[in-house]
Design a protein around this motif. Structure first.
Motif, PDB file in Angstrom:
ATOM      1  N   MET A   1       0.962  -1.121   0.103  1.00  0.00           N
ATOM      2  CA  MET A   1      -0.065   0.173   0.067  1.00  0.00           C
ATOM      3  C   MET A   1       0.947   1.201   0.141  1.00  0.00           C
ATOM      4  O   MET A   1       1.736   1.375   0.667  1.00  0.00           O
ATOM      5  CB  MET A   1      -1.069  -0.063   1.200  1.00  0.00           C
ATOM      6  N   SER A   2       0.587   2.134  -1.044  1.00  0.00           N
ATOM      7  CA  SER A   2       1.717   3.392  -1.228  1.00  0.00           C
ATOM      8  C   SER A   2       1.228   4.271  -0.416  1.00  0.00           C
ATOM      9  O   SER A   2      -0.216   4.470   0.028  1.00  0.00           O
ATOM     10  CB  SER A   2       1.793   3.710  -2.505  1.00  0.00           C
ATOM     11  N   VAL A   3       1.982   5.502  -0.031  1.00  0.00           N
ATOM     12  CA  VAL A   3       1.522   6.457   0.960  1.00  0.00           C
ATOM     13  C   VAL A   3       1.102   7.683  -0.113  1.00  0.00           C
ATOM     14  O   VAL A   3       1.882   7.995  -1.226  1.00  0.00           O
ATOM     15  CB  VAL A   3       2.629   6.913   1.646  1.00  0.00           C
ATOM     16  N   LEU A   4      -0.178   8.097   0.060  1.00  0.00           N
ATOM     17  CA  LEU A   4      -0.630   9.107  -0.839  1.00  0.00           C
ATOM     18  C   LEU A   4       0.082  10.364  -0.682  1.00  0.00           C
ATOM     19  O   LEU A   4       0.569  10.997   0.300  1.00  0.00           O
ATOM     20  CB  LEU A   4      -2.290   9.292  -0.247  1.00  0.00           C
ATOM     21  N   SER A   5       0.434  11.054  -1.711  1.00  0.00           N
ATOM     22  CA  SER A   5       1.320  12.272  -1.842  1.00  0.00           C
ATOM     23  C   SER A   5       0.285  13.476  -1.404  1.00  0.00           C
ATOM     24  O   SER A   5      -0.926  13.454  -1.671  1.00  0.00           O
ATOM     25  CB  SER A   5       1.696  12.623  -3.390  1.00  0.00           C
ATOM     26  N   PRO A   6       0.590  14.596  -0.693  1.00  0.00           N
ATOM     27  CA  PRO A   6      -0.179  15.519  -0.222  1.00  0.00           C
ATOM     28  C   PRO A   6      -0.867  16.254  -1.334  1.00  0.00           C
ATOM     29  O   PRO A   6      -1.763  16.738  -1.189  1.00  0.00           O
ATOM     30  CB  PRO A   6       0.727  16.685   0.410  1.00  0.00           C
ATOM     31  N   ALA A   7      -0.071  16.517  -2.559  1.00  0.00           N
ATOM     32  CA  ALA A   7      -0.752  17.079  -3.639  1.00  0.00           C
ATOM     33  C   ALA A   7      -1.759  16.466  -4.167  1.00  0.00           C
ATOM     34  O   ALA A   7      -2.831  17.192  -4.610  1.00  0.00           O
ATOM     35  CB  ALA A   7       0.319  16.987  -4.863  1.00  0.00           C
ATOM     36  N   ARG A   8      -1.706  15.141  -4.281  1.00  0.00           N
ATOM     37  CA  ARG A   8      -2.997  14.528  -4.769  1.00  0.00           C
ATOM     38  C   ARG A   8      -4.396  14.500  -3.906  1.00  0.00           C
ATOM     39  O   ARG A   8      -5.502  14.573  -4.145  1.00  0.00           O
ATOM     40  CB  ARG A   8      -2.711  13.083  -5.369  1.00  0.00           C
ATOM     41  N   ILE A   9      -3.872  14.364  -2.437  1.00  0.00           N
ATOM     42  CA  ILE A   9      -5.072  14.843  -1.696  1.00  0.00           C
ATOM     43  C   ILE A   9      -5.641  16.068  -1.655  1.00  0.00           C
ATOM     44  O   ILE A   9      -6.870  16.004  -1.737  1.00  0.00           O
ATOM     45  CB  ILE A   9      -4.532  14.667  -0.011  1.00  0.00           C
ATOM     46  N   VAL A  10      -5.000  16.921  -1.687  1.00  0.00           N
ATOM     47  CA  VAL A  10      -5.566  18.336  -1.895  1.00  0.00           C
ATOM     48  C   VAL A  10      -6.166  18.631  -3.133  1.00  0.00           C
ATOM     49  O   VAL A  10      -7.066  19.250  -3.366  1.00  0.00           O
ATOM     50  CB  VAL A  10      -4.300  19.400  -1.764  1.00  0.00           C
ATOM     51  N   ALA A  11      -5.587  18.033  -4.221  1.00  0.00           N
ATOM     52  CA  ALA A  11      -6.101  18.221  -5.341  1.00  0.00           C
ATOM     53  C   ALA A  11      -7.736  17.380  -5.518  1.00  0.00           C
ATOM     54  O   ALA A  11      -8.681  18.013  -5.948  1.00  0.00           O
ATOM     55  CB  ALA A  11      -5.322  17.480  -6.773  1.00  0.00           C
ATOM     56  N   PHE A  12      -7.875  16.372  -4.926  1.00  0.00           N
ATOM     57  CA  PHE A  12      -9.044  15.567  -4.830  1.00  0.00           C
ATOM     58  C   PHE A  12     -10.055  16.473  -3.915  1.00  0.00           C
ATOM     59  O   PHE A  12     -11.094  16.806  -4.315  1.00  0.00           O
ATOM     60  CB  PHE A  12      -8.816  14.237  -4.239  1.00  0.00           C
ATOM     61  N   GLU A  13      -9.509  17.054  -2.667  1.00  0.00           N
ATOM     62  CA  GLU A  13     -10.473  17.783  -1.855  1.00  0.00           C
ATOM     63  C   GLU A  13     -10.928  19.072  -2.640  1.00  0.00           C
ATOM     64  O   GLU A  13     -12.175  19.545  -2.530  1.00  0.00           O
ATOM     65  CB  GLU A  13      -9.663  18.227  -0.502  1.00  0.00           C
ATOM     66  N   MET A  14     -10.089  19.634  -3.340  1.00  0.00           N
ATOM     67  CA  MET A  14     -10.490  21.019  -4.311  1.00  0.00           C
ATOM     68  C   MET A  14     -11.586  20.361  -5.462  1.00  0.00           C
ATOM     69  O   MET A  14     -12.373  21.480  -5.532  1.00  0.00           O
ATOM     70  CB  MET A  14      -9.410  21.621  -4.846  1.00  0.00           C
ATOM     71  N   VAL A  15     -11.252  19.530  -6.168  1.00  0.00           N
ATOM     72  CA  VAL A  15     -12.162  18.736  -6.901  1.00  0.00           C
ATOM     73  C   VAL A  15     -13.531  18.721  -6.493  1.00  0.00           C
ATOM     74  O   VAL A  15     -14.608  19.027  -7.008  1.00  0.00           O
ATOM     75  CB  VAL A  15     -11.414  17.832  -7.956  1.00  0.00           C
ATOM     76  N   SER A  16     -13.527  18.054  -5.380  1.00  0.00           N
ATOM     77  CA  SER A  16     -15.086  17.815  -4.719  1.00  0.00           C
ATOM     78  C   SER A  16     -15.269  18.950  -4.177  1.00  0.00           C
ATOM     79  O   SER A  16     -16.708  19.149  -4.458  1.00  0.00           O
ATOM     80  CB  SER A  16     -14.605  16.714  -3.488  1.00  0.00           C
ATOM     81  N   GLU A  17     -14.604  19.957  -3.607  1.00  0.00           N
ATOM     82  CA  GLU A  17     -15.290  21.401  -3.147  1.00  0.00           C
ATOM     83  C   GLU A  17     -15.840  22.011  -4.247  1.00  0.00           C
ATOM     84  O   GLU A  17     -16.997  22.526  -4.411  1.00  0.00           O
ATOM     85  CB  GLU A  17     -14.181  21.743  -2.532  1.00  0.00           C
ATOM     86  N   ARG A  18     -15.118  22.128  -5.339  1.00  0.00           N
ATOM     87  CA  ARG A  18     -15.653  23.105  -6.717  1.00  0.00           C
ATOM     88  C   ARG A  18     -17.146  22.068  -6.990  1.00  0.00           C
ATOM     89  O   ARG A  18     -18.234  22.788  -7.492  1.00  0.00           O
ATOM     90  CB  ARG A  18     -14.684  22.816  -7.766  1.00  0.00           C
ATOM     91  N   ARG A  19     -17.117  20.789  -7.165  1.00  0.00           N
ATOM     92  CA  ARG A  19     -18.444  20.182  -7.520  1.00  0.00           C
ATOM     93  C   ARG A  19     -19.502  20.432  -6.554  1.00  0.00           C
ATOM     94  O   ARG A  19     -20.740  20.736  -7.065  1.00  0.00           O
ATOM     95  CB  ARG A  19     -18.133  18.725  -7.580  1.00  0.00           C
TER      96      ARG A  19
END
Length: 478
Positions: A1-19
């Motif tokens: 199981m790989s460790v998620l990068s902070p950039a992808r976590i933040v990108a996901f949260e921003m995409v969800s917030e915009r939706r």
């Protein structure tokens, strides 16, 4: 199981917030504490992902749905995570195995039971869709496409109807250049506030802020190569510099007044063009007297505050007023009488600025740019032009500008105006005749001239590592 990068976590949260909120992605990025807390490299990746997903969202959803079994529905947050990973797979250079591993973990973080589905979808995207995008990009680059509209739609993640409109307005060569630039980061340009800083002081302030800048041909203009340092520097907040596209700066030159001239600006927005108009006048020896209007009160308040911070409020009035009523016999005192220059920065489709406003790509309706519809943008633009033209004094100038690439919003509106009863007292002149353009250095004049059509209109378009698409026509009252 790989460790998620902070950039992808933040990108996901921003995409969800915009939706959820329906907000503009750049506004979310500008105010996000999570984004500002990322290291520069992670911030750059998160920005590429969020803006890219926004620009290609319709294509991403079609891609995801094509790899789901019939009748399978996925939760919105799972879809958001898949959008981020599918965009990275198809449009960034990250190794495929890394993207799939990170994508699965991103979905597992949201809905653990959906990790298997994510793994299957991402593998199918890697097997089928990456090659389709790369092949379409290659055909566009090589100029070997027999189905250019389809290839641009695939390579840019655009809806085909929008591509057909751009082709009809701009032609194949311009559309190829726009396509190659579309998903690349837009350059960051700034203009300096000559009302508060000498050119030498501006350089010193930028050096103090450790901004990496390159001087450009247009006086007071710079390209910033480390834009992450711009906001923390305080230079923008204190109105010492203005972030603004270089083509928009050239448009302000075309409308640029002489010192002391009376100017009416229609469509002030946040006031960036107001400041550019004053900078153009100041270079000629002094400030102009500008009255700026906008139909939205909150923008007027924002612009008024910005003029005060920028040190030009004594020479600028900001009013909330409907531009389509400028031909009314009953006007506020500030709008009565004639103006030496009327500058219309018209509301438009924004198709020349898709890199900076990615929501437009999938949000623009075809009906909104149909000239024959009374509720369309071209109809509104023509109403504003006809009404505002009544405020131009004899011998004065009228500049009409958009950030659109579409013919029906640009030359179509100008020609319709010239054929109207109001337009018969105007003649079109080349934008190169504008005083603030004629006074430029040979290099700067050549830059503006490189964007001027044979009819004398200014018409730029996006290119890789270059400025956006803007249009401007210059008319004179005879």
């Amino acid at each position: 199981m790989s460790v998620l990068s902070p950039a992808r976590i933040v990108a996901f949260e921003m995409v969800s917030e915009r939706r959820r909120r329906g907000a503009h992605m750049r506004d979310l990025l500008r105010t996000s504490r999570a984004m500002s807390g990322l290291a520069p490299r992670d911030r750059a990746l998160a920005s590429r992902l969020t803006l890219g997903v926004t620009a290609t969202v319709g294509a991403l959803d079609a891609m995801i749905d094509s790899h789901l079994r019939h009748g399978v529905h996925i939760e919105p947050r799972v879809r958001d995570a898949l959008r981020v990973s599918c965009y990275e797979l198809c449009w960034l250079d990250t190794p495929t195995a890394v993207v799939i591993s990170q994508g699965v973990e991103l979905v597992r973080r949201v809905v653990p039971r959906a990790a298997g589905l994510a793994n299957a979808v991402l593998h199918r995207v890697s097997e089928h869709d990456i090659a389709a995008v790369c092949e379409a990009e290659h055909r566009i680059y090589e100029g070997s496409s027999d189905l250019l509209a389809k290839d641009i739609a695939i390579a840019c993640g655009m809806p085909e109807p929008l591509v057909y409109q751009l082709l009809a307005s701009c032609g194949e060569e311009v559309c190829r250049e726009c396509a190659l630039a579309h998903l690349q980061p837009a350059p960051v340009y700034i203009a300096t506030n000559l009302a508060m800083l000498s050119p030498e002081e501006a350089v010193r302030r930028m050096q103090q802020a450790r901004l990496e800048v390159q001087p450009l041909a247009i006086p007071g203009s710079w390209q910033v190569t480390n834009p992450a340092r711009l906001a923390p520097s305080g230079l923008v907040r204190n109105a010492l510099v203005f972030p603004v596209d270089l083509a928009a700066q050239m448009v302000a030159r075309i409308a640029g007044p002489l010192p002391g001239q009376r100017v009416l600006e229609v469509g002030q927005g946040r006031g960036t063009k107001t400041l550019l108009l004053q900078m153009a006048a100041l270079e000629q020896g002094g400030l102009a007297e500008i009255v700026s209007i906008d139909s939205e009160d909150y923008k007027v308040r924002l612009a008024s505050s910005r003029m005060a911070v920028a040190g030009v409020s004594a020479h600028t009035q900001n009013l909330c007023f409907d531009a389509s009523q400028l031909d009314s016999p009953q006007l506020p005192a500030a709008l009565s009488g004639g103006f030496d220059m009327v500058f219309i920065d018209a509301p438009c489709s924004g198709t020349g600025t898709l890199r900076r406003h990615p929501e437009i790509v999938w949000g623009l309706s075809r009906a909104s740019v149909m000239a024959h519809r009374a509720d369309s943008l071209p109809a509104l633009q023509l109403r504003m032009l006809r009404a505002a033209s009544q405020r131009v004094r004899p011998g004065g100038s009228l500049a009409y500008a958009t950030c659109s690439l579409l013919k029906q919003e640009n030359t179509g509106v100008v020609q319709a105006f010239l054929e109207s009863s109001e337009g018969r007292s105007f003649e079109q002149v080349s934008v190169l005749e504008a005083p603030a353009v004629r006074s430029l250095s040979d290099e700067a004049y050549g830059l503006v001239a490189s964007c001027v059509t044979s009819e004398g209109y200014f018409a730029s378009h996006p290119r890789v590592a270059s400025f956006d698409g803007h249009f401007c026509a210059l008319l004179r009252r005879v």
